[in-house]
Design an enzyme around this catalytic site. Sequence first.
Site, short mmCIF file in Angstrom:
data_model
loop_
_atom_site.label_atom_id
_atom_site.label_comp_id
_atom_site.label_asym_id
_atom_site.label_seq_id
_atom_site.Cartn_x
_atom_site.Cartn_y
_atom_site.Cartn_z
N ASP A 105 -23.14 166.16 69.09
CA ASP A 105 -24.00 165.24 68.34
C ASP A 105 -23.19 164.07 67.80
OD1 ASP A 105 -26.03 167.08 68.65
OD2 ASP A 105 -25.62 168.01 66.70
N1 URA Z 1 -24.41 172.48 67.84
C1 URA Z 1 -24.90 171.45 67.12
O1 URA Z 1 -25.77 171.62 66.29
N2 URA Z 1 -24.36 170.24 67.33
C2 URA Z 1 -23.37 169.99 68.21
O2 URA Z 1 -22.94 168.85 68.35
C3 URA Z 1 -22.88 171.07 68.94
C4 URA Z 1 -23.42 172.32 68.75
#
Ligand code: URA
Length: 235
Positions: A105
Amino acid sequence: MKIRLQKILAQAGVCSRRKAGQYISEGRVIVDGKTITEKGLKFDPAHNKILFNSKPLSPPEKKIYILLNKPKGYVTTLNDPQNRPIVTSLLTDISYRIYPVGRLDFDTEGALLLTNDGALTQSILHPSKEVNKTYRAVVSGNPGKSRLKLLETGIELEGRKTAPAKLRIISAAGKTTTVEITIHEGRKRQVRKMFSAIGHRVLSLKRIAYGKLKLGSLPPGKYRFLTKKDIKLIF
Ligand code: URA
């Protein structure tokens, strides 16, 4: 070995496979003196003389593997409609077309693999390989062992149970708790959603390992080249 012309062009680093289809239709590819406009034909790059834009293809690209400590505030897609910073802009001295393996993310930091090895990407991302990813999450409140157990056994998320996860409390400091969580699935925002499902908001999230390949002390925004030995640690 005979392989599809689109794949040959992509492997030579000319373009993506999809774009290769377009170039073939446009008549920009010549094999053994004959212009090929039909997509999907197979040739052997070791035996057929292949020209793109009248120039011979370079030999298949060298495979490179990079481990980046992605900082927060970068996207892992290769172009962003919102014009946010893109992870590959951090790779200052790499002339190869490399891609992130999976996603992190915008607001997640930590280990991100990038490579031009499509086969390796597929095997890391394929659910059957169950490659573990470990994250360090700072969450609101104190989930306690009993609630973490729910994540360990699996929890319903968007109509589908999550696979069992491994959890370990690292520290609890007043209003927040630091937890290490290892999962092998890769659903969108999975870790955030898992904690939210047990009533704890993820305040910060960092991926610290793929399998046994650890991020270690690599500073945010920095990267290192991986060896074959490093790659083996992932599986
Ligand atoms: N889980 C999440 O919530 N975000 C990420 O970036 C990776 C795994």
